[in-house]
Design a protein around this motif. Structure first.
Motif, mmCIF file in Angstrom:
data_model
loop_
_atom_site.group_PDB
_atom_site.id
_atom_site.type_symbol
_atom_site.label_atom_id
_atom_site.label_comp_id
_atom_site.label_asym_id
_atom_site.label_seq_id
_atom_site.Cartn_x
_atom_site.Cartn_y
_atom_site.Cartn_z
ATOM 1 N N LEU A 61 3.216 6.745 10.224
ATOM 2 C CA LEU A 61 3.261 5.693 9.209
ATOM 3 C C LEU A 61 4.617 5.666 8.512
ATOM 4 C CD1 LEU A 61 -0.297 6.045 7.622
ATOM 5 C CD2 LEU A 61 0.528 4.155 9.036
ATOM 6 N N THR A 62 5.165 6.844 8.237
ATOM 7 C CA THR A 62 6.471 6.910 7.586
ATOM 8 C C THR A 62 7.555 6.307 8.470
ATOM 9 O OG1 THR A 62 5.790 8.915 6.406
ATOM 10 C CG2 THR A 62 8.144 8.466 6.518
ATOM 11 N N VAL B 182 -2.164 1.530 6.890
ATOM 12 C CA VAL B 182 -2.114 2.607 5.901
ATOM 13 C C VAL B 182 -3.501 2.833 5.307
ATOM 14 C CG1 VAL B 182 -1.238 3.279 3.617
ATOM 15 C CG2 VAL B 182 0.324 2.304 5.315
ATOM 16 N N LEU C 111 0.126 5.416 0.121
ATOM 17 C CA LEU C 111 0.764 6.309 1.081
ATOM 18 C C LEU C 111 1.465 7.457 0.365
ATOM 19 C CD1 LEU C 111 1.443 6.765 4.093
ATOM 20 C CD2 LEU C 111 3.482 5.345 3.752
ATOM 21 N N THR D 16 -5.925 4.390 7.902
ATOM 22 C CA THR D 16 -5.594 5.772 8.236
ATOM 23 C C THR D 16 -6.035 6.724 7.132
ATOM 24 O OG1 THR D 16 -3.701 5.046 9.558
ATOM 25 C CG2 THR D 16 -3.725 7.344 8.846
ATOM 26 N N GLU E 140 0.545 -2.541 6.377
ATOM 27 C CA GLU E 140 -0.164 -2.318 5.117
ATOM 28 C C GLU E 140 -1.639 -2.006 5.358
ATOM 29 O OE1 GLU E 140 2.277 -5.088 1.929
ATOM 30 O OE2 GLU E 140 0.784 -6.048 3.207
ATOM 31 N N ALA F 222 7.213 2.574 8.364
ATOM 32 C CA ALA F 222 7.712 2.056 7.084
ATOM 33 C C ALA F 222 9.234 2.005 7.080
ATOM 34 C CB ALA F 222 7.204 2.928 5.929
ATOM 35 N N THR G 17 0.812 -1.218 0.000
ATOM 36 C CA THR G 17 0.000 0.000 0.000
ATOM 37 C C THR G 17 0.847 1.270 0.000
ATOM 38 O OG1 THR G 17 -0.191 -0.170 2.421
ATOM 39 C CG2 THR G 17 -1.991 -1.079 1.102
ATOM 40 N N VAL G 18 2.137 1.161 -0.252
ATOM 41 C CA VAL G 18 2.987 2.344 -0.330
ATOM 42 C C VAL G 18 2.570 3.279 -1.474
ATOM 43 C CG1 VAL G 18 5.340 3.101 -0.919
ATOM 44 C CG2 VAL G 18 4.964 1.515 0.978
#
Length: 384
Positions: A288-289, A330, A265, A333, A327, A292, A261-262
């Protein structure tokens, strides 16, 4: 006695950064030419054989294979750089992904000379795709309870059984099947063997499994007394469990286990950069960053272990567990904070969010459910 999982930090060198720049330049060109649009979960669900062949021509498939088998003698760390950029871009890599990620290393390690010469150069060219026949009905992630059987017959092996959730079997050129050659399911880990079955094949029926988004990524594969050649056995008879365990380190630890799911993001971050979102939203993006980045360091550490020949199975299980939950977080959110209506095949954030929502139920199941993975980690730590 308990132990710890060792995940030492690892930094990529200048050559890896140059390689990253090359991949980014290639992807920028592909995006400008309109050969693909970024997709969530593209490594699992978006297959483009022409794109895979272009990667193969650049030496970005089969990177860790020896040049004697069509590979490029590069390290797992260099492969990590390439796959990370492809995943971040949401590129259509599903056609070759399984073959490159785990079957090429497995065939190199366990295969006969004839198997290596037959499959590895074609994998490296981006022209040979594999499916994996592990999971079965009513067995879930408990691979040791498989009931598919392979018995020796004149001139080969007869395989009978059913496999489910076989990603890409409908376009794969071959499937690697885990089957019981000796004993009974009560024997658990002993008596299992692996076979390479070319597709299509007599006695092998591939039935589509439609997912919630209506698309066809998974399959049920039925082996009805399918006879394969004697040299279809991959590795040693009865060593299938050990071989599969080694494969799963490749399957569970890669950047695809936290980067599905990047693309969503990144699109969300780009929108916030342009429009702003308030302090609370920016804090969520920061959290989240940071997660990751932590997962990236863990996955990179596993790649370094593979490069050094160290067994990283337990660390790989931990990466997959934490990564698949990330994942899903993300998705939740972005959905909670953006307040937009997800729209399948919609433009930009709407389409990426819809795609991620529809795919997210599988994140914690594929590659071994998180419950199974936690038991692997617990046993490895000596607490179970």
């Amino acid at each position: 006695m308990t132990t710890t999982i060792h995940l030492p930090p690892h930094r990529l060198n200048a050559a890896s950064q140059r390689l990253r720049d090359d991949v980014r330049g290639f992807l920028d060109g592909e995006l400008e030419a309109g050969t693909f649009v970024p997709r969530c979960d593209a490594w699992m669900s978006v297959a483009d054989p022409a794109f895979s062949r272009r990667l193969g021509a650049r030496g970005w498939i089969g990177m860790t294979l020896p040049s004697a088998y069509g590979g490029h003698d590069r390290s797992p760390l260099e492969r990590f750089v390439v796959t990370e950029e492809l995943l971040a871009a949401g590129a259509p890599v599903a056609a070759h992904w399984i073959a490159d990620r785990q079957m090429a290393p497995s065939i190199l390690r366990h295969g006969s000379q004839a198997q290596r010469e037959r499959y590895l150069p074609a994998i490296a060219r981006g022209e040979c795709y594999f499916a994996i026949g592990m999971s079965e009905p009513d067995a879930g992630s408990d691979l040791a309870s498989v009931r598919t059987r392979a018995r020796q017959v004149e001139g080969g092996w007869e395989i009978t059984g059913t496999k489910v959730w076989t990603t890409g079997a409908h376009f794969a050129h071959a499937i690697v099947v885990l089957a019981r050659t000796d004993g009974s399911p009560a024997d658990r880990h002993s008596g299992l063997s692996q076979f390479i079955v070319d597709l299509p094949a007599p006695g092998v029926e591939i039935r589509p499994i439609r997912t919630i988004d209506g698309e066809h990524h998974f399959n049920e594969v039925v082996f009805d007394a399918a006879v394969v050649a004697e040299d279809s056995l991959l590795g040693e008879r009865g060593a299938g469990w050990r071989q599969v365990t080694a494969e799963l380190a490749h399957e569970r630890s890669g950047p695809e286990r936290y980067m599905s799911t990047v693309p969503l993001l990144r699109a969300w971050a780009a929108q916030l950069r342009g429009q702003g979102g308030g302090a609370a939203t920016e804090r969520e993006l920061g959290r989240l960053t940071a997660r990751a980045w932590t997962l990236r360091q863990m996955s990179l550490s596993v790649a370094a272990a593979l490069a050094e020949g160290r067994p990283p199975e337990i660390a790989a299980a931990l990466v997959k567990d934490l990564g698949s939950r990330f994942e899903g977080d993300v998705v939740e959110t972005v959905r909670r904070l953006e307040g937009i209506e997800p729209r399948k095949n919609g433009p930009g954030l709407e389409g990426l969010l819809a795609e991620a929502i529809l795919h997210s139920p599988a994140f914690t199941l594929r590659g071994g459910s998180n419950e199974i993975l936690r038991s692997v980690v617990a046993r490895g730590l000596g607490v179970r």
